[in-house]
Scaffold this motif. Structure first.
Motif, mmCIF file in Angstrom:
data_model
loop_
_atom_site.group_PDB
_atom_site.id
_atom_site.type_symbol
_atom_site.label_atom_id
_atom_site.label_comp_id
_atom_site.label_asym_id
_atom_site.label_seq_id
_atom_site.Cartn_x
_atom_site.Cartn_y
_atom_site.Cartn_z
ATOM 1 N N ILE A 103 0.837 -1.206 0.000
ATOM 2 C CA ILE A 103 0.000 0.000 0.000
ATOM 3 C C ILE A 103 0.870 1.254 0.000
ATOM 4 O O ILE A 103 0.403 2.348 0.280
ATOM 5 C CB ILE A 103 -0.979 0.026 1.206
ATOM 6 C CG1 ILE A 103 -0.251 -0.302 2.503
ATOM 7 C CG2 ILE A 103 -2.143 -0.930 0.990
ATOM 8 C CD1 ILE A 103 -1.094 -0.067 3.737
ATOM 9 N N GLN A 104 2.116 1.059 -0.328
ATOM 10 C CA GLN A 104 3.065 2.171 -0.361
ATOM 11 C C GLN A 104 2.555 3.317 -1.236
ATOM 12 O O GLN A 104 2.831 4.485 -0.971
ATOM 13 C CB GLN A 104 4.414 1.667 -0.921
ATOM 14 C CG GLN A 104 5.507 2.687 -0.928
ATOM 15 C CD GLN A 104 6.143 2.854 0.433
ATOM 16 O OE1 GLN A 104 6.978 2.076 0.842
ATOM 17 N NE2 GLN A 104 5.717 3.884 1.161
ATOM 18 N N SER A 105 1.832 2.982 -2.285
ATOM 19 C CA SER A 105 1.333 4.008 -3.192
ATOM 20 C C SER A 105 0.442 5.016 -2.475
ATOM 21 O O SER A 105 0.193 6.090 -2.996
ATOM 22 C CB SER A 105 0.565 3.356 -4.339
ATOM 23 O OG SER A 105 -0.377 2.443 -3.822
ATOM 24 N N ARG A 106 -0.024 4.710 -1.283
ATOM 25 C CA ARG A 106 -0.902 5.630 -0.569
ATOM 26 C C ARG A 106 -0.156 6.637 0.293
ATOM 27 O O ARG A 106 -0.763 7.450 0.989
ATOM 28 C CB ARG A 106 -1.908 4.843 0.290
ATOM 29 C CG ARG A 106 -2.730 3.848 -0.521
ATOM 30 C CD ARG A 106 -3.786 3.154 0.321
ATOM 31 N NE ARG A 106 -4.831 4.068 0.712
ATOM 32 C CZ ARG A 106 -5.896 4.361 -0.018
ATOM 33 N NH1 ARG A 106 -6.055 3.800 -1.200
ATOM 34 N NH2 ARG A 106 -6.790 5.204 0.428
ATOM 35 N N GLY A 107 1.177 6.580 0.264
ATOM 36 C CA GLY A 107 1.955 7.549 1.028
ATOM 37 C C GLY A 107 3.399 7.113 1.186
ATOM 38 O O GLY A 107 3.644 5.977 1.563
#
Ligand SMILES: Nc1ncnc2c1ncn2[C@@H]1O[C@H](COP(=O)(O)OP(=O)(O)O)[C@@H](O)[C@H]1O
Ligand SMILES: [Mg+2]
Lengths: 478, 415
Positions: B27-31
Motif C-alpha cells: 500500500i506504499q502508493s498511498r503515502g
C-alpha cells in the motif's frame, strides 16, 4: 423395537430424534448427560463409551434390537467388535475398518496403493527433524496434520507461495510439527506427523450407510471448519452446515456427486481387500472440489459427521428402512428419501472454543424454547449439561440450531432468529455468515473456478498429475 | 493520504512483523513520507517509525526487532498517520485528529467496557473521515466512518491469520483470501477467541471517495466491491467516446494513466506506444501543495521515447491535472522530441476544490481547472487540445450515487 445409541453429542441427539420419529424406542449409552439425548431416551446410561465391556453390560441390560454407534472414538476402541461378539446387532464399523478415519496415514496409503481418484501426495513421520526436512524440500505448499483423527484440532494448511515470506512460514511450520508431537495429538500412533500436499477448493461431505457391498448415500452437506465469520479463524470440529433442496449441493454438479460416490464405493471395496473385513456401518467422505482431481479426498469419517448429521437426519423419510436393511446385512436397492428442503445448521459455542475449552465450561445458558419453536427452528444439544433445571456449557460446541426452508438463505434466517433467543452472561458465538447469499455466491465462484481449471487439465490428460522439476534431481511426475 | 494494514494470528506460532512489512509495501502508493509498524507480543506494543518509503527507510534494518502474533502499520504522506503508546497502536487513513486525551480515554475504556462500546465512544468524538485500526496488547479492532469514505477490507489466511487493509493489494501480497469490505460505520473486533462484527445501526448512504477509482487506489485492488482496473478501463473508453481526436499514437503517462491509455487505444483503434521511460524509482506524485516542487521533479524523471512520438499526432493521457505546470513540461518535452500534435486527455474530472477528508488536493487557487475552460487550459499547457472526463460519465462507469466527489464539485457529504 429397541434402538440403542452409543455417543453423547448433537449428532447422537439428532439420531435419537430420527429413531423416535421412525417408531423406535431409544436407549442411550453415553459418557455425558446430554439434555437432548436425555429427553429423547427411555433410558440414558452414563458409561465410559470407549470401554467395550462396559457398553456391553448396558446392552445386556437394555436388550436392544439394534445398536447404533455414533461416536468415532468408540469405533476406534473396538466397541462395535465387542458388542458383535456378544451377539448384538450393531451398526458401526469394526475397529480394523474404522482405521480409515482414525489414521489419515492408513487412508492415504490405501488410496495410493489402489491408485484411487482424489488421492494426494503425502508422507508420515515419527521424527520431527525428518518431517521438517521434508517440508523444506517439498516443492509446493503443504497441510500439516496429526496423523490420527484429533477431533478437529491440529491441522495447519500453509500456502507457501510468496518467496519473501518463506522464512516466517517455515518457522511457523516447524513449531507446528513440534506441537503435534509434544501435545501428543496423534496419541499412540507410530507416525504421528502427516504432511500432505495442499489443495484448494470448496469442501463438502457425502455420508453413506454401507453393508460392505451396497451403499446408501445421504444428501450432500457442507460443513464450515473455520471458527469465525468469513471463513476466518482457527480450525474447529465444524461451526455449521448447509444442504440444498436436492441430493447435490447447489454449487456442485451431478458429475461431482457421481465421482464422489464412486470414490466412496472404491474405498469400501479396498478396505475389505486390505483388512479382510467388510466395512459395515457409516462411511462419510469429506471432499474438496479441486482443480487437480475435481472431487478430492480430505478425510473419511467412520460415522456420521457433526454438524452434518443434524442437517440431514430431520428430513430423512425412511430411516427405518435403512436400519432394517442394515440389521439384515443388506441395503441393496434402498434409496435414502429426503424432503425437498434446504437445511441450515449453525453451531453456538462458548468463548474459549476451540483453543481454550476450559474457559468456556460451566456457564449458564438460557433458551427460550417457545420463541425458538416460533422461528421454525429446532435445537440439538451438544456439549451441554443440566443441573436443577438450568443449562450449562461443557466447553465444546454447545448447541446446534437447525431449520429447513425452501432456500438455504431462508433457513439461515430462521436459525438466526432462533439464536437470538439463546442467552448467556458468558459470550457465545456463532457464524452469522453461514447460509447467506454472499457466502453461497463465494462457494459457487470457488467451485466454478476449480471446475474450469479441472476441465483444462482434463483435456490435456493431466487429471491427478503433478509434474515438478527439481534442480539437480530433474523432472518428477506423480 | 495514508494506507493502513494489520494482521492478527490466532496462534502464537506466528511472528507477523514481516507480514505487516510486506503489506505496507503493497500500500506504499498511498503515502511515501512516513511509515509506522507496531507489533504486540501480548505484553507490550512495540513500534518502529521512519520517514521515507518502507523499503528505503530504517524499517528494513530494524524489522527483526519486532516479534509477535499481531501487528499493524501505516504509510502516509505526512509523518505517522496514527498514535502509538506502549499498550495501544492506532493507525488511520482519513482526516481525524487523535489527541493524547482522547487516546487515553480510549485506553481506559478498553479496560472497563466492551470493546465496541469503547471504540464507539472514541470515534463518536472524532470528526472527519477514517478507516482505522486499533491494536491493543491482545486484540485488533478495525472501524470505518459512517460514510465509508476511505476504503477498508478484511480477509484471512488459512486457519491462522485475520487480515485487514486499505486495499486488497495488501491481502494479495501475503497470500490472504479477501472476504469483504468492512462496512461504513462498522466495528470489527478480532480476539483470539472471537471475531465480533458490529454493524452500524444508523445507516446513512455511503459516500465512498470517488478519487480512489481514478487515481489513488492500485489497479489490482478491489474496493467497495468494484475492481479498480475495470473502472480505469471504462474511463479510457469514455474518453475515447466523449473526447475523440484524430491521431497516430496514444501515450499514457506512467504508471497510473497506462490503463486509460490502453483502453482509449483499444476503443479508437489508434495504436498505443510506450512514450516514456522513467529514471529512478516510482513515486506516487500525491497532489499536495507543499510537494508541488517535488512532484514536478518526479515527473521530469520521465524521459520520452523519441521514435514513439517523432512526426506523430499524439494523444497524451494522464490521470489528473492540478496546476498544469507538470503537464506543460511534458507536452513541451514531447514537442521537442518531434511530436507534430499533442492532444491531452485526462482520466479524471476537473479538480476544483480541496479534500477535507485527508487527500491532499491543493487549495482552490492552486487548481488550474477552477478558473479555466478546457480550451484555455490547452493554451496554457501548449497542447493542441485538452479534455477532461465528465463527472457524470465517471459516475455512470461506477454505476451509482454512493460516492463523495467533493474535490470535483465542491460539495461534500456531512460526516
Ligand atoms: N490437503 C489439504 N489441502 C488444503 N486444505 C486441507 C487439506 N487437508 C485439510 N485441509 C483443511 O483442513 C481442514 C481439516 O482437515 P481434516 O483432514 O479434515 O482434519 P480434521 O480431522 O481435523 O477434520 C479441512 O476441512 C480442510 O479445510
Ligand atoms: Mg475434517
Amino acid at each position: 423395537m429397541k434402538f440403542m445409541i452409543v455417543g453423547s453429542g448433537g449428532r447422537e441427539h439428532a439420531i435419537a430424534e430420527t429413531a423416535t420419529r421412525s417408531g423406535y424406542e431409544v436407549y442411550t449409552a453415553s459418557d455425558a448427560r446430554n439434555p437432548g439425548l436425555l429427553a429423547m431416551s427411555k433410558e440414558l446410561h452414563v458409561v465410559d463409551i470407549l470401554d467395550g465391556a462396559a457398553v456391553a453390560k448396558v446392552a445386556h441390560n437394555v436388550q436392544p434390537d439394534v445398536i447404533f454407534i455414533g461416536s468415532e472414538e468408540s469405533l476406534f476402541a473396538g466397541v462395535s467388535d465387542t458388542l458383535r461378539k456378544e451377539g448384538f446387532n450393531v451398526i458401526g464399523a469394526s475397529q480394523k475398518t474404522a482405521e480409515i478415519e482414525k489414521s489419515k496415514g492408513f487412508m492415504r496409503k490405501l488410496m495410493e496403493k489402489y491408485g484411487m481418484h482424489g488421492r494426494l501426495r503425502f508422507k508420515t513421520f515419527s521424527n520431527i527433524n525428518e518431517a521438517i526436512r521434508y517440508i523444506d524440500e517439498y516443492p509446493g505448499s503443504v497441510a500439516i496434520k496429526p496423523t490420527r483423527q484429533a477431533g478437529g484440532k491440529g491441522v495447519k494448511v500453509i500456502a507457501d507461495i510468496q518467496a519473501y515470506l518463506k522464512e516466517e512460514k517455515s518457522h511457523a511450520k516447524k513449531r507446528h510439527v513440534s506441537d503435534i508431537v509434544e501435545q501428543k495429538l496423534s496419541k499412540d500412533l507410530e507416525d504421528p506427523i502427516l504432511i500432505e500436499e495442499r489443495v484448494e477448493g470448496v469442501e463438502y461431505t457425502l455420508q453413506c450407510f454401507t453393508d460392505g457391498t451396497h451403499i446408501v448415500p445421504l444428501k450432500m452437506v457442507q460443513d464450515h471448519p473455520h471458527a469465525f465469520v468469513e471463513d476466518i479463524g482457527p480450525e474447529t470440529g465444524g461451526m455449521g452446515s448447509i444442504a440444498g433442496t436436492g441430493n447435490v449441493l447447489p454449487f456442485l454438479t451431478k458429475r461431482d456427486y457421481d465421482t464422489s460416490f464412486d470414490i466412496v464405493k472404491k474405498v469400501v471395496q479396498a478396505i475389505k481387500k486390505e483388512t479382510g473385513e467388510p466395512y459395515f456401518g457409516v462411511l462419510s467422505g469429506q471432499f474438496m472440489l479441486t482443480e487437480k482431481w475435481g472431487p478430492t479426498v480430505i478425510e473419511f469419517y467412520s460415522r456420521l459427521g457433526d454438524p452434518e448429521t443434524v442437517n440431514v437426519m430431520p428430513q430423512l423419510q425412511n430411516f427405518d428402512e435403512i436400519v432394517n436393511g442394515m440389521m439384515n446385512g443388506n441395503v441393496a436397492n434402498i434409496d435414502a428419501k429426503f424432503e425437498e428442503k434446504a437445511n441450515v445448521v449453525k453451531v453456538v459455542a462458548p468463548k474459549g472454543y476451540p483453543n481454550e475449552r476450559g474457559m468456556g465450561k460451566g456457564h449458564e445458558v438460557a433458551i427460550d424454547f417457545d420463541k425458538v419453536a416460533q422461528s421454525g427452528s429446532h435445537i440439538y444439544f451438544g456439549s451441554m449439561y443440566e443441573e436443577n433445571g438450568t443449562y450449562y456449557t461443557g466447553g465444546s460446541r454447545a448447541l446446534e440450531v437447525y431449520a429447513s426452508a425452501d432456500t438455504v438463505e431462508e433457513a439461515s434466517q430462521k436459525v438466526e432468529q432462533a439464536i437470538s433467543h439463546i442467552k448467556s452472561d458468558w459470550k457465545l458465538f456463532h457464524r452469522k455468515d453461514i447460509g447467506t447469499k454472499a457466502l453461497m455466491q463465494k462457494r459457487q465462484d470457488q467451485a466454478d473456478l476449480a471446475r474450469d481449471i479441472f476441465r483444462y487439465r482434463e483435456a490435456r490428460g493431466l487429471i491427478g498429475k503433478t509434474i515438478d522439476w527439481i534442480p539437480g534431481i530433474g523432472k518428477i511426475e506423480t | 493520504m495514508a494506507g493502513i494494514c494489520g494482521i492478527y494470528a490466532f496462534d502464537e506460532i506466528w511472528n507477523v512483523s514481516r507480514f505487516v512489512y510486506y503489506q505496507l509495501m503493497a500500500i506504499q502508493s498511498r503515502g511515501q513520507e512516513g511509515v509506522g509498524l507496531s507489533v504486540t507480543d501480548y505484553e507490550k506494543v512495540r513500534t518502529l517509525t521512519a520517514s521515507g518509503t518502507v523499503q528505503e527507510s530504517l524499517l528494513s534494518e530494524k524489522i527483526n526487532e519486532l516479534t509477535g502474533p499481531a501487528g499493524v502499520g501505516g504509510v502516509s504522506t505526512r509523518g505517522i498517520n496514527g498514535y502509538v503508546t506502549e499498550d495501544v497502536a492506532i493507525y488511520y487513513d482519513g482526516s481525524v485528529e487523535l489527541t493524547a486525551d482522547a487516546v487515553d480515554a480510549l485506553r481506559n475504556d478498553l479496560e472497563t467496557m466492551k470493546e465496541e462500546d469503547a471504540v464507539r465512544r472514541f470515534t463518536s468524538k472524532l470528526s472527519g473521515a477514517y478507516s482505522m485500526i486499533i491494536l491493543t496488547k491482545d486484540k485488533m479492532i478495525a472501524t470505518r466512518d459512517a460514510l465509508g469514505i476511505k476504503p477498508f477490507v478484511i480477509g484471512g489466511v488459512g486457519f491462522d491469520l485475520a487480515v485487514v487493509a486499505s486495499e486488497t493489494s495488501a491481502l494479495d501480497v501475503i497470500g490472504a483470501e479477501f472476504s469483504r469490505d468492512i462496512e461504513p460505520g462498522e466495528i470489527v473486533v478480532i480476539d483470539k477467541h472471537y471475531i465480533d462484527e458490529i454493524k452500524s445501526e444508523q445507516r446513512k448512504d455511503p459516500a465512498h471517495c470517488i478519487f480512489e477509482y481514478v487515481y489513488l487506489a492500485r489497479i489490482d485492488s478491489k474496493i467497495n466491491e468494484i475492481d479498480v482496473h475495470e473502472i480505469r478501463k471504462k474511463i479510457g473508453v469514455l474518453l475515447a467516446k466523449e473526447k475523440p481526436v484524430e491521431a497516430d499514437v496514444v501515450i499514457g503517462v506512467p504508471e497510473t494513466a497506462i490503463p486509460f491509455a490502453m483502453s482509449y487505444s483499444n476503443k479508437t483503434g489508434i495504436p498505443i506506444d510506450i512514450g516514456f521511460m522513467r529514471t529512478g524509482r516510482h513515486l506516487r506524485t500525491a497532489i499536495r501543495p507543499t510537494q508541488m516542487e517535488r512532484m514536478i521533479g518526479v515527473q521530469l524523471k520521465l524521459n520520452p521515447v523519441k521514435t514513439a512520438v517523432r512526426g506523430k499526432r499524439v494523444v497524451l493521457i494522464d490521470d489528473s491535472v492540478v496546476r498544469g505546470t507538470t503537464m506543460r513540461n511534458i507536452v513541451n518535452l514531447l514537442r521537442k522530441r518531434g511530436a507534430k500534435e499533442v492532444h491531452v486527455r485526462i482520466g479524471s474530472p476537473q479538480l476544483v476544490s480541496p479534500c477535507p477528508f485527508g487527500t491532499e488536493v491543493p487549495a482552490t487557487d492552486e487548481l488550474i481547472a477552477v478558473e479555466n475552460t478546457e480550451d484555455e487550459i490547452a493554451r496554457i499547457i501548449d497542447a493542441d487540445s485538452f479534455g477532461y472526463l465528465h463527472l457524470e460519465d465517471l459516475k455512470k462507469a461506477l454505476g451509482g450515487e454512493c460516492y463523495c466527489s467533493g474535490c470535483m464539485t465542491g460539495t461534500y457529504p456531512e460526516v
